[in-house]
Design a protein around this motif. Structure first.
Motif, short mmCIF file in Angstrom:
data_model
loop_
_atom_site.label_atom_id
_atom_site.label_comp_id
_atom_site.label_asym_id
_atom_site.label_seq_id
_atom_site.Cartn_x
_atom_site.Cartn_y
_atom_site.Cartn_z
N ARG A 170 -2.18 -6.10 56.92
CA ARG A 170 -2.79 -7.57 56.76
C ARG A 170 -3.09 -8.33 58.11
O ARG A 170 -4.07 -8.93 58.29
N PHE A 171 -1.95 -8.68 58.65
CA PHE A 171 -2.19 -9.39 59.93
C PHE A 171 -2.94 -8.71 61.14
O PHE A 171 -3.82 -9.51 61.83
N GLY A 172 -2.73 -7.53 61.21
CA GLY A 172 -3.61 -6.67 62.09
C GLY A 172 -5.01 -6.90 61.83
O GLY A 172 -6.03 -6.92 62.70
N GLY A 173 -5.21 -6.68 60.50
CA GLY A 173 -6.86 -6.83 60.06
C GLY A 173 -7.40 -8.27 60.19
O GLY A 173 -8.33 -8.45 60.83
N TRP A 174 -6.50 -9.17 60.05
CA TRP A 174 -7.07 -10.87 60.38
C TRP A 174 -7.12 -10.78 61.87
O TRP A 174 -8.25 -11.58 62.08
N ALA A 175 -6.36 -10.47 62.67
CA ALA A 175 -6.38 -10.48 64.18
C ALA A 175 -7.63 -9.71 64.75
O ALA A 175 -8.58 -10.04 65.43
N SER A 176 -7.92 -8.53 64.06
CA SER A 176 -9.05 -7.77 64.63
C SER A 176 -10.47 -8.55 64.14
O SER A 176 -11.39 -8.67 64.78
N LEU A 177 -10.41 -9.12 62.90
CA LEU A 177 -11.61 -9.87 62.59
C LEU A 177 -11.85 -11.21 63.64
O LEU A 177 -13.09 -11.43 64.00
#
Length: 418
Positions: A170-177
């Motif tokens: 979740r947080f990695g996906g948001w950071a990636s975006l």
């Protein structure tokens, strides 16, 4: 209803013979449709490399964005529901082999894996060949985050540390975006890149825009199970699921919705299967968080067949129950569970028997664990079904699904890819 095994044995008759070697090989778990779809995406990218050589810097960036957009969008609830709607629109007059394959629609997660891996590889190539500057620095940061997300999504980590996997994803996906937006804006983007990123961002945000805290009425028939009742203005379709949480930024759990025909609201069957569910059953909270869009689950593929057998163990009855109540497709239930009335309550068992008077309910506290493959085949044979749908734990689900499929019987069950 049968509550005890036939005398002298658990199931009558033997299993059909195994398929010939080549056909049986295609039913091996490593060659399931999930892995085939991931391989297909990777092969399509290899073919693209071969077709457009030499690769320019813009091409590398476009390929990375296209693949990562694919990885995100196939996990969007409306897209998932569309996949199911298209796959299950085939009439039952179509050849069984075709409907058998269409029923594997829930393996769409292979597209997510293939797109994520290919997109990361493309972005790595783009970053390596990029000139020094702020964009390249952001690029390396993005690759590090994507590598962490991919590594922790591998089955060994995901199965042992699922809560950590979920948070990192979740947080990695948001950071990636966020890093992808930063990298794109630093690279003088065209309208195509901005448009795709905007769609991806909206797709990620949409479930959270529907976040709300709602009342829940809980009934605890035993220390093992709680029946959660919701009536906050939504009656989801049979076979969908709802994600609930007590701490929305940290942990979410999805359960099958059980709407009753002609009634508003729905129920969830929550059994003790870990710290979170155990705490939920013990504490009996009055409110929980819900988010997202109700999403189709594996059992929705039932409409592809003229008759189906539902095989469930324990609280696996929850995802089966809405389909049994709706009775859209003729079905037969095989349910193995510990002391069903004491565990789930008389009301729920009587509700099941009202729509499934011929159900095979196996009380494991009295008769021990059955051979579920044989019980499933017996019901499939005697009922004249075309397919078997199994809702159980991972080990038993795969035993039933692959035990039947390598004998030429269409069988379906969750693949634990999220």
């Amino acid at each position: 209803m049968t509550t005890s095994p036939p005398r002298g044995r658990q199931a009558t008759g033997g299993l059909p013979p195994l398929l010939p070697g080549p056909r049986r090989l295609l039913k091996h778990p490593r060659l399931m449709h999930y892995n085939r779809l991931a391989a297909l995406v990777l092969l399509a990218n290899v073919a693209f490399v071969w077709a457009v050589r030499p690769l320019s810097a813009p091409t590398l960036g476009h390929a990375a964005l296209a693949n990562l957009a694919l990885a995100v969008l196939v996990r969007q609830q409306y897209v998932i529901n569309l996949f199911f709607r298209l796959a299950t629109s085939a009439p039952t007059s179509w050849p069984l082999r075709v409907r058998w394959t269409l029923g594997k629609v829930y393996h769409f997660g292979g597209l997510h894996v293939g797109g994520a891996l290919a997109g990361t590889a493309w972005f790595l190539a783009a970053t390596i060949t990029a000139p020094d500057g702020p964009a390249r620095t952001v690029g390396w940061a993005l690759i590090a985050v994507l590598a962490l997300v991919a590594a922790t999504a591998l089955p060994p980590f995901r199965s042992r540390r699922h809560d950590h996997f979920e948070k990192i994803h979740r947080f990695g996906g948001w950071a990636s975006l966020a890093l992808f937006w930063t990298h794109t804006l630093l690279s003088s983007p065209g309208p195509w890149q901005v448009g795709v990123l905007a769609v991806v961002t909206f797709s990620v945000a949409l479930p959270w825009l529907r976040l709300r805290k709602v009342d829940v009425r809980l009934e605890r028939p035993s220390s093992h199970v709680v029946l959660a009742r919701f009536d906050h203005g939504e009656t989801p379709f049979a076979g969908s699921s709802t994600a609930i949480s007590r701490s929305p930024l940290m942990e979410w759990h999805s359960f099958a919705n059980v709407p009753a025909p002609g009634e508003s609201g729905f129920r969830l069957t929550i059994s003790r299967a870990g710290d979170w569910t155990g705490s939920f059953i013990d504490d009996l909270p009055r409110q929980v968080w819900v988010k997202g869009i109700t999403t189709a689950g594996v059992a929705n593929i039932e409409v592809l067949f003229t008759k189906v057998v539902y095989v469930a163990t324990g609280s696996g009855i929850g995802p089966c129950l809405p389909h049994l109540l709706a009775a859209q497709v003729p079905s037969r239930l095989v349910w193995a569970t510990r002391d069903p009335r004491a565990t789930y309550g008389d009301a729920l068992v009587d509700e099941i028997l009202a729509v499934q008077p011929e159900a095979r309910i196996w009380d494991t506290s009295r008769h021990g664990k059955p051979d579920m493959v044989r019980l499933a085949h017996e019901a499939y044979r005697d009922f004249g079904a075309e397919a078997v749908i199994c809702i159980s734990n991972k080990k038993l689900t795969w035993q039933v699904v692959h035990g039947l499929e390598r004998r030429g019987i269409p069988a379906y069950g969750a693949i634990w890819d999220s």
